[in-house]
Design a protein around this motif. Structure first.
Motif, PDB file in Angstrom:
ATOM      1  N   ILE A 148       0.837  -1.198   0.000  1.00 48.18           N
ATOM      2  CA  ILE A 148       0.000   0.000   0.000  1.00 48.18           C
ATOM      3  C   ILE A 148       0.876   1.253   0.000  1.00 48.18           C
ATOM      4  CG2 ILE A 148      -1.692   1.328   1.335  1.00 48.18           C
ATOM      5  CD1 ILE A 148      -2.803  -1.379   2.327  1.00 48.18           C
ATOM      6  N   ASP A 149       1.939   1.209   0.828  1.00 47.83           N
ATOM      7  CA  ASP A 149       2.854   2.363   0.914  1.00 47.83           C
ATOM      8  C   ASP A 149       4.255   1.988   0.437  1.00 47.83           C
ATOM      9  OD1 ASP A 149       0.879   4.068   2.095  1.00 47.83           O
ATOM     10  OD2 ASP A 149       1.166   2.968   3.973  1.00 47.83           O
ATOM     11  N   LYS A 150       4.339   0.878  -0.281  1.00 48.26           N
ATOM     12  CA  LYS A 150       5.641   0.406  -0.740  1.00 48.26           C
ATOM     13  C   LYS A 150       5.575   0.084  -2.223  1.00 48.26           C
ATOM     14  CE  LYS A 150       8.990  -3.287   0.207  1.00 48.26           C
ATOM     15  NZ  LYS A 150       9.218  -4.542   0.982  1.00 48.26           N
ATOM     16  N   ASP A 151       6.629   0.403  -2.950  1.00 46.98           N
ATOM     17  CA  ASP A 151       6.636   0.185  -4.407  1.00 46.98           C
ATOM     18  C   ASP A 151       6.877  -1.282  -4.732  1.00 46.98           C
ATOM     19  OD1 ASP A 151       6.219   2.840  -5.076  1.00 46.98           O
ATOM     20  OD2 ASP A 151       8.360   3.315  -5.053  1.00 46.98           O
ATOM     21  N   PHE A 152       6.236  -1.745  -5.828  1.00 54.09           N
ATOM     22  CA  PHE A 152       6.601  -3.027  -6.428  1.00 54.09           C
ATOM     23  C   PHE A 152       7.984  -2.883  -7.054  1.00 54.09           C
ATOM     24  CE2 PHE A 152       1.886  -3.005  -6.928  1.00 54.09           C
ATOM     25  CZ  PHE A 152       1.609  -4.083  -6.094  1.00 54.09           C
ATOM     26  N   GLU A 153       8.643  -4.045  -7.321  1.00 53.61           N
ATOM     27  CA  GLU A 153       9.988  -3.990  -7.915  1.00 53.61           C
ATOM     28  C   GLU A 153       9.996  -3.238  -9.247  1.00 53.61           C
ATOM     29  OE1 GLU A 153       8.727  -6.777  -6.668  1.00 53.61           O
ATOM     30  OE2 GLU A 153      10.200  -7.766  -5.366  1.00 53.61           O
ATOM     31  N   ASP A 154       8.972  -3.474 -10.094  1.00 53.56           N
ATOM     32  CA  ASP A 154       8.953  -2.802 -11.392  1.00 53.56           C
ATOM     33  C   ASP A 154       8.702  -1.302 -11.244  1.00 53.56           C
ATOM     34  OD1 ASP A 154       6.441  -3.383 -10.479  1.00 53.56           O
ATOM     35  OD2 ASP A 154       5.757  -4.399 -12.293  1.00 53.56           O
TER      36      ASP A 154
ATOM     37  N   LYS B  26      13.987   9.315 -13.558  1.00 50.41           N
ATOM     38  CA  LYS B  26      14.946  10.316 -13.066  1.00 50.41           C
ATOM     39  C   LYS B  26      16.216  10.355 -13.932  1.00 50.41           C
ATOM     40  CE  LYS B  26      15.143   8.775  -8.823  1.00 50.41           C
ATOM     41  NZ  LYS B  26      15.566   8.634  -7.406  1.00 50.41           N
ATOM     42  N   LYS B  27      16.756   9.167 -14.278  1.00 51.39           N
ATOM     43  CA  LYS B  27      18.072   9.100 -14.935  1.00 51.39           C
ATOM     44  C   LYS B  27      18.001   8.888 -16.444  1.00 51.39           C
ATOM     45  CE  LYS B  27      20.196   7.163 -10.769  1.00 51.39           C
ATOM     46  NZ  LYS B  27      20.965   6.027 -10.211  1.00 51.39           N
ATOM     47  N   GLU B  28      16.837   8.579 -16.980  1.00 55.54           N
ATOM     48  CA  GLU B  28      16.605   8.320 -18.411  1.00 55.54           C
ATOM     49  C   GLU B  28      17.206   6.995 -18.881  1.00 55.54           C
ATOM     50  OE1 GLU B  28      17.464  11.411 -21.117  1.00 55.54           O
ATOM     51  OE2 GLU B  28      16.133  12.853 -20.149  1.00 55.54           O
ATOM     52  N   GLU B  29      18.449   6.705 -18.528  1.00 57.65           N
ATOM     53  CA  GLU B  29      19.054   5.435 -18.942  1.00 57.65           C
ATOM     54  C   GLU B  29      19.973   4.899 -17.854  1.00 57.65           C
ATOM     55  OE1 GLU B  29      20.806   6.537 -22.670  1.00 57.65           O
ATOM     56  OE2 GLU B  29      22.718   7.050 -21.733  1.00 57.65           O
ATOM     57  N   ILE B  30      19.999   3.565 -17.727  1.00 57.42           N
ATOM     58  CA  ILE B  30      20.786   2.905 -16.684  1.00 57.42           C
ATOM     59  C   ILE B  30      21.429   1.656 -17.278  1.00 57.42           C
ATOM     60  CG2 ILE B  30      20.713   1.773 -14.416  1.00 57.42           C
ATOM     61  CD1 ILE B  30      18.224   3.360 -13.755  1.00 57.42           C
TER      62      ILE B  30
ATOM     63  N   THR C 179      20.631  -2.965  -8.634  1.00 61.16           N
ATOM     64  CA  THR C 179      20.611  -3.771  -7.416  1.00 61.16           C
ATOM     65  C   THR C 179      19.783  -5.026  -7.664  1.00 61.16           C
ATOM     66  OG1 THR C 179      18.633  -2.660  -6.597  1.00 61.16           O
ATOM     67  CG2 THR C 179      20.761  -1.689  -5.994  1.00 61.16           C
ATOM     68  N   LYS C 180      19.750  -5.924  -6.705  1.00 62.48           N
ATOM     69  CA  LYS C 180      18.997  -7.174  -6.830  1.00 62.48           C
ATOM     70  C   LYS C 180      17.517  -6.908  -7.059  1.00 62.48           C
ATOM     71  CE  LYS C 180      18.307 -11.618  -4.531  1.00 62.48           C
ATOM     72  NZ  LYS C 180      18.600 -12.431  -3.298  1.00 62.48           N
TER      73      LYS C 180
END
Length: 511
Positions: A140-146, A155-159, A165-166
């Motif tokens: 509810i207050d936490k993001d899914f991995e995707d 934010k960074k456009e490309e990574i 990270t895992k």
């Protein structure tokens, strides 16, 4: 194998020489700069040195990740499942039909959201009611991995994948499977000199420009005597050459064509789009026969109808279907419909070519045809909706069922097969038989086609008064056996490796 320095190309010597001053593990770009070489020349020389065990090439692949247009939209607006989850948390529970009727989301987004919430174990559906699971409360207050990766990419456009990270790598797999990422692969190389390469360096490498060709001026001036030539290695590996060639299925079709021509048959052709009249009615196939139904036959929307041939022929076919004509048969005993006969179809067999040929050519004749036919088949390892058939007839006052069997036996013998015959039924032939060939490696017989003597109900409307022996044989199954494949789809796949392995020219033996 031990290599001598004079056996190396000048580019190979330059690459090895770079290790002497720069270290034993180098990037190709550093070698190119030091030796003033093109990067492509460095990599080409490195590949040759690696084959000689003088250099080892370490390859590292990474992926540059960006959001595509759809991914960018979700990053800004939120994933469909997140927006749907927030809505469900307000409602606590909701009927599926009410969800589609009352929610502010598009039907497409609701379906996507439900699908992904189920995969993430966030909802359960019981008796048409949708509820949020307790397992999902932590999100509810936490993001899914995707979602985490979506925010990072916004934010960074490309990574680079290697920097993830895992958790973000799990998100990468989810977003990649959903087709929300633009992924570019990049391979970097590091060259490392081997112990054999070091020994060669210790012996000393002399870099002298080598002549790659001798010009007219070199010969005229005598300069060719002073030029340094690289030794010519007659044992060097050479690339395999794959010249253009005909497809294996086409080879077999040509083999079949030559066999029938050698047996005195004349080749004929006919249209792929055929009227139901020629495809079915002229062959005494009743208009309510199961093979005519939509699940077996491809009917065309355009053209809407086909022109029928001579009115007398149409009338005779009608009479044969309804009453048997003057053949002594009772016919099929139904009211024949000319509108059904006018329907356009993709021909379901090449036997319609035989009917046309008999109408236009009087006996004695020996004719064969090879062409594509179409049936509503489910695509499997042994069935296709489109395949090839070879059709043939022998029309003569002296031809018998025994002549037909002898002809087919001779045909299969020339192809290298033992054949046997067993009784069968076809609407347009009597006597009728099916041809089977024996496969020693499988210890079984396989059916390849049908044959028989055309019924009087077929011949009378066409004006034929002699017996006619007819056969229709499948080609793809023959091809599978001759080419040693178990899946008929292989004949139509662009499998370049399989095509290359097949012989350039297939021998055709006419005994």
């Amino acid at each position: 194998m031990v290599y001598k320095t004079d056996e190396l190309h000048i580019y190979e010597k330059k690459v090895l020489k770079a290790f002497e001053s720069l270290g034993f593990s180098l990037k190709p770009e550093k070698i190119a700069k030091k030796q003033k070489m093109d990067i492509k020349a460095v990599m080409s020389a490195a590949g040759s040195l690696e084959s000689k065990n003088l250099v080892k090439i370490h390859r590292k692949t990474d992926y540059l990740i960006r959001l595509n247009d759809e991914g960018l939209k979700y990053a800004k607006e939120g994933l469909p499942e997140r927006r749907l989850l927030n809505y469900l948390l307000e409602k606590k529970s909701i009927k599926m039909k009410d969800l589609f009727r009352e929610s502010p989301f598009e039907k497409k987004d609701i379906n996507i959201g439900i699908g992904w919430l189920k995969k993430k174990n966030c909802i359960k559906i019981k008796k048409g009611v949708l509820e949020v699971t307790k397992k999902c409360e932590k999100f509810i207050d936490k993001d899914f991995e995707d979602e985490k990766l979506l925010k990072e990419l916004l934010k960074k456009e490309e990574i680079w994948y290697s920097s993830l990270t895992k958790d973000l790598k799990k998100g990468y797999e989810l977003l990649k499977n959903r087709g929300l990422l633009d992924i570019k692969e990049k391979t970097t190389h590091v060259l490392e000199i081997t112990e054999e390469g070091k020994k060669l360096l210790d012996e000393g490498l002399e870099i002298i420009e080598e002549a790659t060709q001798v010009t007219h001026e070199d010969l005229k001036s005598g300069r060719w005597k002073r030029l340094k030539y690289r030794p010519y290695d007659i044992f060097v590996e050479y690339p395999k050459i794959y010249p253009g060639k005909t497809h294996p299925l086409r080879d077999i079709i040509e083999e079949i064509r030559k066999i029938f021509i050698s047996m005195g048959f004349k080749e004929s052709r006919g249209p792929i789009v055929e009227s139901a009249f020629w495809n079915f009615d002229s062959l005494f196939q009743p208009q309510d026969h199961a093979a005519r139904e939509m699940q077996d036959t491809f009917y065309l929307k355009n053209p809407k109808i086909c022109d029928l041939p001579d009115e007398k022929l149409v009338k005779k076919v009608k009479d044969v279907h309804e009453h048997g004509g003057s053949t002594g048969s009772e016919g099929w005993g139904y009211k024949w419909d000319i509108s059904i006969a006018k329907k356009p179809v993709l021909r379901t067999h090449t036997t319609c070519i035989s009917a046309r040929f008999l109408f236009e050519n009087k006996p004695p004749v020996k004719m064969f045809s090879i062409g594509r036919v179409f049936r509503r088949e489910t695509i499997t390892y042994k069935h296709l909706p489109e395949f090839h058939q070879v059709e043939g007839i022998i029309a003569s006052k002296d031809v018998t069922f025994r002549d037909l069997l002898g002809t087919l036996r001779e045909f299969y013998k020339k192809l290298g097969f033992e054949v046997r015959f067993r009784p069968a039924y076809f609407p347009y032939t009597y006597l009728s038989t099916e041809c089977e060939i024996y496969l020693p490696e499988k210890g079984s017989w396989i059916e390849l086609g049908g044959a028989g003597m055309f019924r009087p109900e077929v011949l009378e409307p066409l004006g034929i008064k002699t017996p006619v022996a007819a056969f229709g044989l499948g080609i793809e199954r023959l091809a599978m056996i001759k080419l040693g494949i178990d899946d008929i789809r292989m004949l139509y796949r662009s499998n370049i490796e399989w095509l290359r392995k097949n012989p350039l020219v297939k021998g055709i033996k006419l005994s």
